[in-house]
Design a protein around this motif. Structure first.
Motif, PDB file in Angstrom:
ATOM      1  N   THR A 193     -87.083 -26.590 -98.377  1.00 58.81           N
ATOM      2  CA  THR A 193     -86.913 -27.933 -97.838  1.00 58.81           C
ATOM      3  C   THR A 193     -85.436 -28.267 -97.955  1.00 58.81           C
ATOM      4  N   THR A 194     -84.725 -28.108 -96.858  1.00 61.70           N
ATOM      5  CA  THR A 194     -83.276 -28.274 -96.860  1.00 61.70           C
ATOM      6  C   THR A 194     -82.806 -28.239 -95.412  1.00 61.70           C
ATOM      7  N   GLU A 195     -81.512 -28.220 -95.201  1.00 65.83           N
ATOM      8  CA  GLU A 195     -80.988 -28.109 -93.843  1.00 65.83           C
ATOM      9  C   GLU A 195     -81.343 -26.747 -93.243  1.00 65.83           C
ATOM     10  N   GLN A 196     -81.784 -26.771 -92.010  1.00 67.29           N
ATOM     11  CA  GLN A 196     -82.123 -25.565 -91.277  1.00 67.29           C
ATOM     12  C   GLN A 196     -81.049 -25.343 -90.218  1.00 67.29           C
ATOM     13  N   TYR A 197     -80.262 -24.295 -90.403  1.00 72.19           N
ATOM     14  CA  TYR A 197     -79.108 -24.098 -89.519  1.00 72.19           C
ATOM     15  C   TYR A 197     -79.504 -23.512 -88.172  1.00 72.19           C
ATOM     16  N   TRP A 198     -79.075 -24.193 -87.111  1.00 72.43           N
ATOM     17  CA  TRP A 198     -79.089 -23.671 -85.747  1.00 72.43           C
ATOM     18  C   TRP A 198     -77.788 -22.887 -85.618  1.00 72.43           C
ATOM     19  N   VAL A 199     -77.896 -21.579 -85.432  1.00 68.00           N
ATOM     20  CA  VAL A 199     -76.739 -20.692 -85.486  1.00 68.00           C
ATOM     21  C   VAL A 199     -76.505 -20.027 -84.134  1.00 68.00           C
ATOM     22  N   LEU A 200     -75.253 -20.006 -83.700  1.00 67.18           N
ATOM     23  CA  LEU A 200     -74.829 -19.211 -82.548  1.00 67.18           C
ATOM     24  C   LEU A 200     -74.342 -17.875 -83.091  1.00 67.18           C
ATOM     25  N   SER A 201     -74.859 -16.759 -82.551  1.00 69.93           N
ATOM     26  CA  SER A 201     -74.540 -15.463 -83.136  1.00 69.93           C
ATOM     27  C   SER A 201     -74.516 -14.381 -82.064  1.00 69.93           C
ATOM     28  N   ASP A 202     -74.184 -13.145 -82.483  1.00 70.11           N
ATOM     29  CA  ASP A 202     -74.176 -12.014 -81.556  1.00 70.11           C
ATOM     30  C   ASP A 202     -75.016 -10.877 -82.114  1.00 70.11           C
ATOM     31  N   ASP A 203     -75.260  -9.858 -81.277  1.00 66.37           N
ATOM     32  CA  ASP A 203     -76.190  -8.815 -81.687  1.00 66.37           C
ATOM     33  C   ASP A 203     -75.520  -7.676 -82.450  1.00 66.37           C
ATOM     34  N   TYR A 204     -74.255  -7.869 -82.874  1.00 65.48           N
ATOM     35  CA  TYR A 204     -73.633  -6.905 -83.783  1.00 65.48           C
ATOM     36  C   TYR A 204     -74.110  -7.123 -85.222  1.00 65.48           C
ATOM     37  N   ASN A 205     -74.657  -8.288 -85.491  1.00 64.04           N
ATOM     38  CA  ASN A 205     -75.160  -8.579 -86.831  1.00 64.04           C
ATOM     39  C   ASN A 205     -76.400  -7.753 -87.141  1.00 64.04           C
ATOM     40  N   THR A 207     -75.968  -9.281 -92.295  1.00 64.26           N
ATOM     41  CA  THR A 207     -74.814  -8.523 -92.751  1.00 64.26           C
ATOM     42  C   THR A 207     -74.032  -8.070 -91.531  1.00 64.26           C
ATOM     43  N   ARG A 208     -72.788  -7.673 -91.784  1.00 65.27           N
ATOM     44  CA  ARG A 208     -71.902  -7.305 -90.676  1.00 65.27           C
ATOM     45  C   ARG A 208     -70.852  -6.350 -91.231  1.00 65.27           C
ATOM     46  N   HIS A 209     -70.630  -5.254 -90.566  1.00 62.01           N
ATOM     47  CA  HIS A 209     -69.573  -4.323 -90.945  1.00 62.01           C
ATOM     48  C   HIS A 209     -68.337  -4.598 -90.088  1.00 62.01           C
ATOM     49  N   TRP A 210     -67.205  -4.737 -90.752  1.00 59.86           N
ATOM     50  CA  TRP A 210     -65.954  -5.010 -90.024  1.00 59.86           C
ATOM     51  C   TRP A 210     -64.891  -4.086 -90.579  1.00 59.86           C
ATOM     52  N   GLY A 211     -64.531  -3.051 -89.798  1.00 57.58           N
ATOM     53  CA  GLY A 211     -63.668  -2.028 -90.357  1.00 57.58           C
ATOM     54  C   GLY A 211     -64.387  -1.345 -91.508  1.00 57.58           C
ATOM     55  N   GLU A 212     -63.712  -1.266 -92.654  1.00 57.17           N
ATOM     56  CA  GLU A 212     -64.318  -0.677 -93.847  1.00 57.17           C
ATOM     57  C   GLU A 212     -65.056  -1.710 -94.690  1.00 57.17           C
ATOM     58  N   GLU A 271     -76.847 -12.736-104.899  1.00 57.24           N
ATOM     59  CA  GLU A 271     -76.386 -11.828-105.951  1.00 57.24           C
ATOM     60  C   GLU A 271     -76.387 -10.378-105.474  1.00 57.24           C
ATOM     61  N   ARG A 272     -77.464  -9.965-104.835  1.00 57.97           N
ATOM     62  CA  ARG A 272     -77.492  -8.603-104.291  1.00 57.97           C
ATOM     63  C   ARG A 272     -76.406  -8.416-103.249  1.00 57.97           C
ATOM     64  N   GLY A 273     -76.166  -9.470-102.459  1.00 54.07           N
ATOM     65  CA  GLY A 273     -75.136  -9.385-101.435  1.00 54.07           C
ATOM     66  C   GLY A 273     -73.761  -9.159-102.018  1.00 54.07           C
ATOM     67  N   MET A 274     -73.470  -9.804-103.138  1.00 52.50           N
ATOM     68  CA  MET A 274     -72.177  -9.614-103.778  1.00 52.50           C
ATOM     69  C   MET A 274     -71.986  -8.163-104.205  1.00 52.50           C
ATOM     70  N   LEU A 275     -72.999  -7.579-104.809  1.00 52.74           N
ATOM     71  CA  LEU A 275     -72.880  -6.199-105.273  1.00 52.74           C
ATOM     72  C   LEU A 275     -72.835  -5.223-104.103  1.00 52.74           C
ATOM     73  N   TRP A 276     -73.588  -5.506-103.055  1.00 54.52           N
ATOM     74  CA  TRP A 276     -73.633  -4.623-101.892  1.00 54.52           C
ATOM     75  C   TRP A 276     -72.340  -4.677-101.096  1.00 54.52           C
ATOM     76  N   ALA A 277     -71.774  -5.856-100.952  1.00 58.75           N
ATOM     77  CA  ALA A 277     -70.575  -6.024-100.120  1.00 58.75           C
ATOM     78  C   ALA A 277     -69.307  -5.566-100.811  1.00 58.75           C
ATOM     79  N   ALA A 278     -69.262  -5.674-102.123  1.00 59.99           N
ATOM     80  CA  ALA A 278     -68.017  -5.371-102.853  1.00 59.99           C
ATOM     81  C   ALA A 278     -67.577  -3.942-102.629  1.00 59.99           C
ATOM     82  N   ARG A 279     -66.296  -3.783-102.566  1.00 58.29           N
ATOM     83  CA  ARG A 279     -65.718  -2.441-102.443  1.00 58.29           C
ATOM     84  C   ARG A 279     -66.191  -1.555-103.611  1.00 58.29           C
ATOM     85  N   ALA A 280     -66.502  -0.328-103.318  1.00 59.96           N
ATOM     86  CA  ALA A 280     -66.888   0.602-104.386  1.00 59.96           C
ATOM     87  C   ALA A 280     -65.730   0.747-105.380  1.00 59.96           C
TER      88      ALA A 280
END
Length: 234
Positions: free
Chosen positions: A154-166, A193-198, A223-232
Motif C-alpha cells: 500500500t504505497t505509490e504505484q509508479y507508472w513508468v516509461l521504459s524500454d525493452d533493454y531492461n 536490471t540493466r547492463h551498461w558497459g561493464e 540488498e541482493r541488488g547491491m551485492l549483485w550490482a557491485a563490481r567484483a
C-alpha cells in the motif's frame, strides 16, 4: 580487499533520502564495504574518486545534474561500477537529462490517486494504492528475486516509461477506475536490471519511504541488488 560504496542522496525530502539510505549502511558494512556518503551529485565529476567506487547507491529525487557529473556517472558505470536505487531516487532523478534516462532505462511518469481529483486532500496518502508486485518468469530464477513470491503493498504505484533493454524481474498493473483517462489496466516494470558497459544497474520502484524499504520483500530485493550490482572484488 575492501570495496567502496558511494551513497549519493538528496532531492525531495518526502522520499526520506537520509533515513532510507542510512538504514542500508550497516548491511553494506557487514558485507565488507567502506561507505562514503555525499549530499551532492558533484562527486560524480571527480574521476579519481569514481575510479575507486565499486557501488553507487543513489537516492536523489528530481533535482538536476550538470554535464560533468553526469559524464562522470556514466563513465563510472560503463567501467564496471554498479548502481542501485529505489523509487524516485533513481527513476525520477534529473528529469531534464535524456542521457541519464537512457542510462537508467525507465522514468517515473505518474502515480495514480486513490480518489477523484476533486476529492484530493493534498497529502501523500492521496496516492497510496493497494497493489500487487508480480514476479516475472525471469525474476523467478534471477538472483535478486529468486524465491520471492508476488507481494502486496500500500504505497505509490509508479507508472513508468521504459524500454525493452531492461531485464524486468517484477511488474505491477495499474487498474482502470471510473475517473481515469486511460481505458484499460496498464502493466509496468516494478523491478528491473540493466547492463551498461561493464556496469550493472538495479532499479526498484517500490521504496517511497522508509517503511516501504523495510517491507521484507522490498528490502531483500534492494540488498541482493547491491551485492549483485557491485563490481567484483579487484
Amino acid at each position: 580487499m575492501t570495496r567502496t560504496a558511494l551513497i549519493v542522496r538528496g532531492g525531495w525530502d518526502g522520499h526520506m533520502p537520509v533515513e532510507t539510505t542510512d538504514s542500508f549502511v550497516p548491511f553494506l558494512e557487514e558485507h565488507g564495504f567502506t561507505v562514503r556518503i555525499e549530499e551532492s551529485n558533484a562527486i560524480y565529476a571527480d574521476a579519481e574518486v569514481m575510479a575507486g567506487i565499486d557501488l553507487i547507491v543513489q537516492v536523489v529525487t528530481m533535482s538536476t545534474i550538470e554535464k560533468e557529473p553526469l559524464a562522470g556517472l556514466i563513465a563510472a558505470v560503463r567501467a564496471g561500477t554498479g548502481m542501485v536505487g529505489w523509487h524516485g531516487g533513481i527513476a525520477d532523478s534529473y528529469r531534464d537529462s535524456a542521457d541519464y534516462l537512457q542510462l537508467i532505462g525507465g522514468q517515473f511518469a505518474h502515480h495514480a490517486s486513490v480518489r477523484p481529483p476533486e476529492e484530493a486532500t493534498g497529502e501523500q496518502s492521496d496516492n497510496y494504492e493497494d497493489y500487487t508486485v508480480n514476479i516475472t518468469e525471469l525474476g523467478r530464477s534471477h538472483p535478486l528475486t529468486e524465491g520471492i513470491d508476488d507481494f502486496d503493498l500500500t504505497t505509490e504505484q509508479y507508472w513508468v516509461l521504459s524500454d525493452d533493454y531492461n531485464e524486468v524481474l517484477a511488474t505491477t498493473t495499474q487498474a482502470k477506475r471510473d475517473w481515469d483517462a486511460w481505458d484499460r489496466p496498464v502493466t509496468f516494470p516494478a523491478v528491473w536490471t540493466r547492463h551498461w558497459g561493464e556496469g550493472r544497474i538495479v532499479v526498484s520502484t517500490p521504496g517511497h519511504r522508509l517503511e516501504i524499504t523495510q517491507v521484507p520483500a522490498v528490502r531483500t530485493i534492494i540488498e541482493r541488488g547491491m551485492l549483485w550490482a557491485a563490481r567484483a572484488e579487484r
